[in-house]
Write an enzyme that holds these catalytic residues in place. Structure first.
Site, PDB file in Angstrom:
ATOM      1  N   CYS A  96      49.097  46.170   3.032  1.00 45.12           N
ATOM      2  CA  CYS A  96      49.442  44.984   2.232  1.00 45.12           C
ATOM      3  C   CYS A  96      48.507  43.809   2.532  1.00 45.12           C
ATOM      4  O   CYS A  96      47.346  43.844   2.146  1.00 45.12           O
ATOM      5  CB  CYS A  96      50.909  44.640   2.442  1.00 45.12           C
ATOM      6  SG  CYS A  96      51.575  43.699   1.063  1.00 45.12           S
ATOM      7  N   HIS A 191      54.798  49.461   2.763  1.00 46.43           N
ATOM      8  CA  HIS A 191      55.460  49.131   4.038  1.00 46.43           C
ATOM      9  C   HIS A 191      56.583  50.156   4.269  1.00 46.43           C
ATOM     10  O   HIS A 191      56.765  51.095   3.516  1.00 46.43           O
ATOM     11  CB  HIS A 191      56.148  47.758   3.931  1.00 46.43           C
ATOM     12  CG  HIS A 191      55.247  46.585   3.844  1.00 46.43           C
ATOM     13  ND1 HIS A 191      54.530  46.092   4.904  1.00 46.43           N
ATOM     14  CD2 HIS A 191      54.972  45.784   2.802  1.00 46.43           C
ATOM     15  CE1 HIS A 191      53.864  45.009   4.525  1.00 46.43           C
ATOM     16  NE2 HIS A 191      54.105  44.802   3.255  1.00 46.43           N
TER      17      HIS A 191
END
Ligand code: GLN
Length: 245
Positions: A96, A191
């Site tokens: 990310c 994630h």
């Protein structure tokens, strides 16, 4: 004769540590220990110096816009040696915010550009709504990969993708690509943390690191029944995206 350890560097865990991304480090360490592979983790906080030549695998986790801005300024001076390390084959797992920082910049909603490492030909622009929710992709190298995403950034690039979106948003919610693959870099928005329920991705990264280190890269099979159960449970869960504000 003691075997040299596999050295895993966790860059900026004091700033890039969203959504339990350090669970990726724990997974890599356990999968080494279960195989009696000596492993050492180096935590490199944002005020520490770091020496890429000492590492066999680097993890960059996720972060909020504010923390990314702090890291971006810090990385500016390291662009050249990071690029040289990537060209030499240093494996990097970037999640990310960490993934976004491998590119030229991350443009915030107010137009400010957070500088990145420019090791990848990619750029990210913050947008609304945030791209939030469970995500599943199909990766040529790692098969089915599942997890959770929460990012305002929309990333565009012409590199190879890590995978194609099966459910969820991916890089930008429009082009069906998720993440990036370039040399020994895996960048992803996933994630969860990513690795505990995606053991094939964990072992993919370990093989890259072992090859890069010169250590034997043959990995003995592990009993991944628990990990696969978690993976399947995630896949069967309603995978949908909830656009947040
Ligand atoms: N701050 C970045 C974004 O909103 C990255 C977020 C993250 O790392 N989860 O896109």
């Amino acid at each position: 004769m003691t075997t040299k350890p596999l050295v895993i560097a966790h860059l900026f865990p004091d700033l890039l540590n969203l959504y339990a991304d350090q669970g990726n480090i724990l997974t890599l360490v356990k999968r080494c220990e279960w195989r009696s592979i000596p492993v050492k983790v180096v935590r490199v906080n944002s005020h520490h110096d770091f020496h890429l030549a000492d590492y066999h695998l680097v993890l960059l986790g996720g972060g909020s816009d504010r923390e990314q801005s702090l890291v971006g300024e810090r990385l500016l001076s390291r662009r050249e040696d990071m690029k040289a390390a990537v060209d030499s084959g240093l494996p990097i797992l970037a999640v990310c915010g960490g993934y976004q920082l491998l590119g030229e910049y991350y443009e915030l909603e107010d137009g400010t550009r957070v500088p990145g490492l420019s090791v990848l030909d990619l750029r990210t622009k913050a947008g609304r709504p945030r791209l939030i929710g469970n995500v599943a992709i199909s990766s040529e190298e790692c098969g089915s990969v599942v997890g959770f995403e929460n990012h305002g950034g929309r990333t565009e690039h012409e590199h190879e993708a890590f995978g194609t979106v099966v459910s969820g948003h991916g890089n930008n919610g429009t082009d069906g690509k998720e993440g990036v693959r370039y040399k020994n870099i895996v960048g992803t928005y996933i994630h969860g943390p990513l690795l505990p329920k995606n053991p094939r991705v964990a072992d993919f990264m370990l093989r890259l690191a072992l090859c890069y280190s010169g250590l034997p890269a043959e990995l003995t099979e592990l009993d991944d029944s628990l990990e696969e159960t978690a993976h399947q449970a995630f896949k069967t869960r309603k995978i949908g995206a909830v656009g947040g504000s």
